[in-house]
Design a protein around this motif. Structure first.
Motif, PDB file in Angstrom:
ATOM      1  N   ALA A 132       0.848  -1.197   0.000  1.00 54.78           N
ATOM      2  CA  ALA A 132       0.000   0.000   0.000  1.00 54.78           C
ATOM      3  C   ALA A 132       0.886   1.250   0.000  1.00 54.78           C
ATOM      4  O   ALA A 132       1.979   1.235   0.584  1.00 54.78           O
ATOM      5  CB  ALA A 132      -0.900  -0.010   1.226  1.00 54.78           C
ATOM      6  N   PRO A 133       0.438   2.297  -0.631  1.00 54.45           N
ATOM      7  CA  PRO A 133       1.237   3.531  -0.636  1.00 54.45           C
ATOM      8  C   PRO A 133       1.339   4.086   0.784  1.00 54.45           C
ATOM      9  O   PRO A 133       0.413   3.984   1.575  1.00 54.45           O
ATOM     10  CB  PRO A 133       0.461   4.473  -1.544  1.00 54.45           C
ATOM     11  N   SER A 134       2.481   4.676   1.087  1.00 53.32           N
ATOM     12  CA  SER A 134       2.655   5.293   2.401  1.00 53.32           C
ATOM     13  C   SER A 134       1.967   6.661   2.381  1.00 53.32           C
ATOM     14  O   SER A 134       1.881   7.315   1.357  1.00 53.32           O
ATOM     15  CB  SER A 134       4.127   5.422   2.755  1.00 53.32           C
ATOM     16  N   GLU A 135       1.499   7.061   3.545  1.00 55.77           N
ATOM     17  CA  GLU A 135       0.793   8.350   3.614  1.00 55.77           C
ATOM     18  C   GLU A 135       1.748   9.476   3.891  1.00 55.77           C
ATOM     19  O   GLU A 135       2.718   9.389   4.507  1.00 55.77           O
ATOM     20  CB  GLU A 135      -0.266   8.274   4.695  1.00 55.77           C
TER      21      GLU A 135
END
Length: 83
Positions: free
Chosen positions: A80-83
């Motif tokens: 998942a993309p990091s925030e």
């Protein structure tokens, strides 16, 4: 949910699906697990199918467990993309 309903729901769940050539799929589609397992391992070169060698049987619990394993593998490949 009854056993029949659960079985029907899991029929097309990710844990119960794999990639096969049309001819292989047609030859094993409605057969017993042991026959499918042998044919898939003999005729499929996909790494996706190699872990099927470790399964002794195939039921609703196995389908759910394989779905979890596939999900974990997918998360490693596509984090998942990091925030």
């Amino acid at each position: 949910e009854t056993e029949t309903e659960q079985r029907s729901r899991l029929l097309h769940a990710i844990g119960n699906l794999t990639l096969l050539r049309q001819a292989l799929n047609s030859s094993v589609s409605n057969g017993p697990f042991i026959a499918k397992q042998r044919a898939i391992l003999r005729h499929s070169a996909l790494n996706l199918n190699r872990p099927l060698a470790d399964w002794d049987g195939w039921d609703e619990g196995a389908i759910l467990k394989r779905a979890d394993e596939l999900f974990k593998a997918a998360r490693k490949i596509w984090p998942a993309p990091s925030e």
